[in-house]
Design a protein around this motif. Structure first.
Motif, short mmCIF file in Angstrom:
data_model
loop_
_atom_site.label_atom_id
_atom_site.label_comp_id
_atom_site.label_asym_id
_atom_site.label_seq_id
_atom_site.Cartn_x
_atom_site.Cartn_y
_atom_site.Cartn_z
N GLN A 9 0.63 -1.20 0.09
CA GLN A 9 0.13 0.00 0.01
C GLN A 9 0.82 1.28 -0.07
O GLN A 9 0.52 2.27 -0.36
CB GLN A 9 -0.74 -0.40 1.23
CG GLN A 9 -1.92 -1.07 1.27
CD GLN A 9 -2.89 -1.17 2.49
OE1 GLN A 9 -2.25 -1.07 3.57
NE2 GLN A 9 -4.09 -1.42 2.35
N LEU A 10 1.87 1.19 0.72
CA LEU A 10 2.80 2.50 0.84
C LEU A 10 3.52 2.68 -0.37
O LEU A 10 3.79 3.82 -0.82
CB LEU A 10 3.89 1.95 1.65
CG LEU A 10 3.65 2.07 3.38
CD1 LEU A 10 4.82 1.79 4.09
CD2 LEU A 10 3.01 3.59 3.59
N ILE A 33 -6.67 12.30 1.12
CA ILE A 33 -8.00 12.00 0.24
C ILE A 33 -7.63 11.11 -0.92
O ILE A 33 -8.36 9.81 -0.96
CB ILE A 33 -8.32 13.14 -0.27
CG1 ILE A 33 -8.92 14.22 1.12
CG2 ILE A 33 -9.76 12.87 -1.07
CD1 ILE A 33 -9.26 15.52 0.64
N SER A 34 -6.63 11.18 -1.76
CA SER A 34 -6.63 10.16 -2.76
C SER A 34 -6.05 8.59 -2.19
O SER A 34 -6.47 7.59 -2.86
CB SER A 34 -5.34 10.89 -3.71
OG SER A 34 -5.88 11.78 -4.19
N ALA A 35 -5.30 8.88 -1.21
CA ALA A 35 -5.03 7.33 -0.49
C ALA A 35 -6.18 6.66 -0.30
O ALA A 35 -5.76 5.22 -0.01
CB ALA A 35 -4.25 7.83 0.57
N VAL A 42 -9.48 7.27 4.82
CA VAL A 42 -8.57 8.27 4.59
C VAL A 42 -7.62 8.45 5.79
O VAL A 42 -7.99 8.62 7.01
CB VAL A 42 -9.57 9.67 4.65
CG1 VAL A 42 -8.58 10.97 4.65
CG2 VAL A 42 -10.61 9.57 3.63
N PRO A 43 -6.37 8.45 5.36
CA PRO A 43 -5.24 8.30 6.66
C PRO A 43 -5.07 9.61 7.01
O PRO A 43 -5.35 10.79 6.13
CB PRO A 43 -4.04 7.76 5.90
CG PRO A 43 -4.10 7.95 4.65
CD PRO A 43 -5.68 8.04 4.22
N THR A 44 -4.31 10.06 8.29
CA THR A 44 -3.82 11.43 8.51
C THR A 44 -2.67 11.99 7.90
O THR A 44 -2.05 10.78 7.57
CB THR A 44 -3.86 11.47 10.10
OG1 THR A 44 -3.01 10.30 10.63
CG2 THR A 44 -5.06 10.89 10.81
N ARG A 45 -2.43 12.96 7.79
CA ARG A 45 -1.21 13.32 7.40
C ARG A 45 -0.03 12.93 8.03
O ARG A 45 0.88 12.55 7.32
CB ARG A 45 -1.02 15.13 7.56
CG ARG A 45 0.03 15.56 6.96
CD ARG A 45 0.30 17.07 7.09
NE ARG A 45 1.69 17.20 6.73
CZ ARG A 45 2.08 18.58 6.49
NH1 ARG A 45 1.14 19.43 6.50
NH2 ARG A 45 3.42 18.88 6.08
N GLN A 46 -0.20 12.81 9.41
CA GLN A 46 1.04 12.36 10.31
C GLN A 46 1.28 10.67 9.91
O GLN A 46 2.50 10.35 9.87
CB GLN A 46 0.56 12.48 11.68
CG GLN A 46 0.56 13.80 12.10
CD GLN A 46 -0.75 14.36 11.81
OE1 GLN A 46 -1.52 14.19 11.49
NE2 GLN A 46 -0.55 16.01 11.81
N ILE A 54 6.98 7.83 1.16
CA ILE A 54 5.96 8.64 0.78
C ILE A 54 6.27 10.12 0.89
O ILE A 54 6.32 10.67 -0.04
CB ILE A 54 4.54 8.44 1.49
CG1 ILE A 54 4.22 7.13 1.25
CG2 ILE A 54 3.74 9.52 1.06
CD1 ILE A 54 2.72 6.79 2.09
N THR A 55 7.08 10.39 2.08
CA THR A 55 7.75 11.73 2.31
C THR A 55 8.95 11.94 1.02
O THR A 55 8.78 12.91 0.63
CB THR A 55 8.51 11.42 3.72
OG1 THR A 55 7.51 11.43 4.47
CG2 THR A 55 9.04 13.13 3.81
#
Length: 139
Positions: A9-10, A33-35, A42-46, A54-55
């Motif tokens: 998934q990552l 949102i796209s994730a 919907v995951p959090t930004r953190q 991803i970073t």
């Protein structure tokens, strides 16, 4: 509580970031949102920002978008639609001319190769031998 994000998934989310459309603004909120397409939530930004893959994809894509924007800003834009049309027409004519010149040069090169290889028996090594360097400093 959400399930753990798997490596697959990552990778899918990172690929999504790398393929982000250049016309759409890239932000962490939009990535989250796209994730949802990959994660079913919907995951959090953190949660996403803590993942190095991803970073790194985000930073790389941001740099790419900034560089593209900077390059587009450095190109002079025509003052009017007529000027733009004239520029396009001129560039198309120049492109056609250069294409025909390239084609003619390719035909000449093919003729040279044929004559050298077939008629005069030169080997590929002889044909690929670099030009001699001229020493213009000698008296």
């Amino acid at each position: 509580m959400s399930a753990a994000i798997t490596k697959q998934q990552l990778i899918a989310i990172a690929n999504m970031v790398r393929a982000w459309p250049e016309t759409e603004k890239l932000s962490w909120d939009k990535i989250c949102i796209s994730a949802k397409l990959v994660l079913d939530f919907v995951p959090t930004r953190q949660a996403l920002a803590n993942k190095a893959i991803i970073t790194n994809a985000y930073r790389t894509k941001k740099k790419e978008l900034r560089a593209r924007s900077k390059n587009l800003n450095s190109i002079p834009t025509p003052k009017s639609m007529n000027a733009a049309i004239e520029t396009i027409i001129r560039l198309k004519k120049e492109n056609e001319l250069l294409t025909s010149e390239l084609s003619a040069m390719a035909e000449i090169a093919q003729l040279f190769i044929h004559n050298a290889y077939v008629l005069h028996g030169m080997t590929k090594a002889q044909l690929m031998k670099p030009l001699l360097k001229i020493n213009r400093k000698s008296p």
